[in-house]
Scaffold this motif. Sequence first.
Motif, PDB file in Angstrom:
ATOM      1  N   GLU A 218       0.803  -1.275   0.039  1.00  0.00           N
ATOM      2  CA  GLU A 218       0.066  -0.116   0.147  1.00  0.00           C
ATOM      3  C   GLU A 218       0.998   1.306   0.200  1.00  0.00           C
ATOM      4  O   GLU A 218       1.647   1.463   0.826  1.00  0.00           O
ATOM      5  CB  GLU A 218      -0.993   0.085   1.252  1.00  0.00           C
ATOM      6  N   GLY A 219       0.674   1.941  -0.945  1.00  0.00           N
ATOM      7  CA  GLY A 219       1.147   3.436  -1.040  1.00  0.00           C
ATOM      8  C   GLY A 219       2.705   3.195  -1.750  1.00  0.00           C
ATOM      9  O   GLY A 219       3.149   4.434  -2.030  1.00  0.00           O
ATOM     10  N   ALA A 220       3.133   2.253  -2.134  1.00  0.00           N
ATOM     11  CA  ALA A 220       4.305   1.917  -2.838  1.00  0.00           C
ATOM     12  C   ALA A 220       4.182   2.298  -4.157  1.00  0.00           C
ATOM     13  O   ALA A 220       5.113   3.132  -5.196  1.00  0.00           O
ATOM     14  CB  ALA A 220       4.881   0.304  -2.936  1.00  0.00           C
ATOM     15  N   ILE A 221       3.176   2.268  -5.073  1.00  0.00           N
ATOM     16  CA  ILE A 221       2.893   2.572  -6.402  1.00  0.00           C
ATOM     17  C   ILE A 221       1.357   3.434  -6.457  1.00  0.00           C
ATOM     18  O   ILE A 221       0.518   2.989  -5.719  1.00  0.00           O
ATOM     19  CB  ILE A 221       2.638   1.552  -7.325  1.00  0.00           C
ATOM     20  N   SER A 222       1.358   4.529  -7.179  1.00  0.00           N
ATOM     21  CA  SER A 222       0.215   5.081  -7.337  1.00  0.00           C
ATOM     22  C   SER A 222      -0.242   5.286  -8.912  1.00  0.00           C
ATOM     23  O   SER A 222       0.626   5.249  -9.667  1.00  0.00           O
ATOM     24  CB  SER A 222       0.178   6.620  -6.814  1.00  0.00           C
ATOM     25  N   SER A 223      -1.549   5.418  -8.869  1.00  0.00           N
ATOM     26  CA  SER A 223      -2.287   5.641 -10.067  1.00  0.00           C
ATOM     27  C   SER A 223      -3.300   6.728 -10.426  1.00  0.00           C
ATOM     28  O   SER A 223      -4.126   6.756  -9.302  1.00  0.00           O
ATOM     29  CB  SER A 223      -2.689   4.167 -10.891  1.00  0.00           C
ATOM     30  N   ASP A 224      -3.519   7.580 -11.182  1.00  0.00           N
ATOM     31  CA  ASP A 224      -4.604   8.363 -11.294  1.00  0.00           C
ATOM     32  C   ASP A 224      -5.727   7.912 -11.698  1.00  0.00           C
ATOM     33  O   ASP A 224      -6.803   8.422 -12.003  1.00  0.00           O
ATOM     34  CB  ASP A 224      -4.157   9.658 -12.308  1.00  0.00           C
ATOM     35  N   VAL A 225      -5.948   6.382 -12.171  1.00  0.00           N
ATOM     36  CA  VAL A 225      -7.231   5.747 -12.429  1.00  0.00           C
ATOM     37  C   VAL A 225      -7.619   4.702 -11.672  1.00  0.00           C
ATOM     38  O   VAL A 225      -6.740   4.171 -11.224  1.00  0.00           O
ATOM     39  CB  VAL A 225      -6.904   5.403 -13.831  1.00  0.00           C
ATOM     40  N   GLN A 226      -8.767   4.616 -11.171  1.00  0.00           N
ATOM     41  CA  GLN A 226      -9.322   3.502 -10.224  1.00  0.00           C
ATOM     42  C   GLN A 226      -9.235   2.213 -11.020  1.00  0.00           C
ATOM     43  O   GLN A 226      -9.625   2.166 -12.261  1.00  0.00           O
ATOM     44  CB  GLN A 226     -10.570   3.955  -9.948  1.00  0.00           C
ATOM     45  N   LEU A 227      -8.965   1.366 -10.344  1.00  0.00           N
ATOM     46  CA  LEU A 227      -8.830  -0.093 -10.638  1.00  0.00           C
ATOM     47  C   LEU A 227     -10.086  -0.684 -11.651  1.00  0.00           C
ATOM     48  O   LEU A 227      -9.677  -0.984 -12.676  1.00  0.00           O
ATOM     49  CB  LEU A 227      -8.621  -1.116  -9.503  1.00  0.00           C
ATOM     50  N   PRO A 228     -11.458  -0.568 -11.365  1.00  0.00           N
ATOM     51  CA  PRO A 228     -12.529  -0.849 -12.104  1.00  0.00           C
ATOM     52  C   PRO A 228     -12.489  -0.350 -13.444  1.00  0.00           C
ATOM     53  O   PRO A 228     -12.490  -0.857 -14.476  1.00  0.00           O
ATOM     54  CB  PRO A 228     -13.634  -0.615 -11.357  1.00  0.00           C
ATOM     55  N   LEU A 229     -12.037   1.047 -13.585  1.00  0.00           N
ATOM     56  CA  LEU A 229     -12.219   1.769 -14.952  1.00  0.00           C
ATOM     57  C   LEU A 229     -10.939   1.503 -15.673  1.00  0.00           C
ATOM     58  O   LEU A 229     -10.961   1.050 -16.939  1.00  0.00           O
ATOM     59  CB  LEU A 229     -12.153   3.218 -14.424  1.00  0.00           C
ATOM     60  N   ALA A 230      -9.787   1.149 -15.012  1.00  0.00           N
ATOM     61  CA  ALA A 230      -8.455   0.804 -15.460  1.00  0.00           C
ATOM     62  C   ALA A 230      -8.700  -0.549 -16.298  1.00  0.00           C
ATOM     63  O   ALA A 230      -8.463  -0.834 -17.397  1.00  0.00           O
ATOM     64  CB  ALA A 230      -7.442   0.703 -14.667  1.00  0.00           C
ATOM     65  N   VAL A 231      -9.349  -1.423 -15.329  1.00  0.00           N
ATOM     66  CA  VAL A 231      -9.526  -2.734 -15.884  1.00  0.00           C
ATOM     67  C   VAL A 231     -10.377  -2.776 -17.193  1.00  0.00           C
ATOM     68  O   VAL A 231     -10.043  -3.476 -18.286  1.00  0.00           O
ATOM     69  CB  VAL A 231     -10.171  -3.784 -15.116  1.00  0.00           C
TER      70      VAL A 231
END
Length: 258
Positions: A218-231
């Motif tokens: 947790e907190g090691a990698i970040s993304s500007d897109v939420q997981l469900p939308l990304a998938v």
Amino acid sequence: MSTTTPTAPPASGAAPKAALFHPTVARLTYRALLGRRRAMILFALPALLVIIAVAVRTLTGADDTTAGAILGTFALGTMVPLIGVIAGTGAIGPEIDDGSVVYLLAKPVPRPTIIITKLLVAIGVTVAFSAIPILLAGFLLNGNSQQIAVGYAVAAAIASIAYSALFLLFGTITRHAVVFGLVYALVWESLFGNLVPGARTLSIQQWALALGQKAAAEGAISSDVQLPLAVGLLVALTAGATWYASRRLKALTLAGEE
């Protein structure tokens, strides 16, 4: 005495079920992708990443922030899309450019099978030359602290699928597929993606990071897109690009027959 009912022969004229993978097409595609010039570039980028990882670890020691910066900026942000461009466009673009695709299209192989086979080869090459070196570099940089190496390797593998599909599509619709691929990878994702926050929503890199974020601590990698939308976006892009590339190949066949 028991009797067995003979199996009815298939109806005459029934078409055999088309396979989604053709070994001969795959072998020819691998041979084209791993030719001398492309192989040099494919090996050079991962080798450079590993050399950087060894140098940084030797000079500065293990550091999670440094590892994340190198794996996120150079590896996932630059190396993966460049390898994707080489593999995705190289899987079919040169055959269309020099006209040798006509010999392939003359074979009784369904056009979707050709595209899916070439896509699988491109994905395999991209994953092998990006996700595996990133995993190795991550272990060299910080010993996979906070699962950073695994997280970025997962992101690279996921991005490899989408990049391969997109750049394979470019190879079927334009003779300047490499240019279009570089514009997307280096201008749209690297430049606009860093300067315009809204553009990150349409970035394969950010979609892949959403899955890498899930694999890492947790907190090691970040993304500007939420997981469900990304998938959802990853699946839509990969499926849509593969479908349209098949349509383009069918149109190319019709044009050649006319």
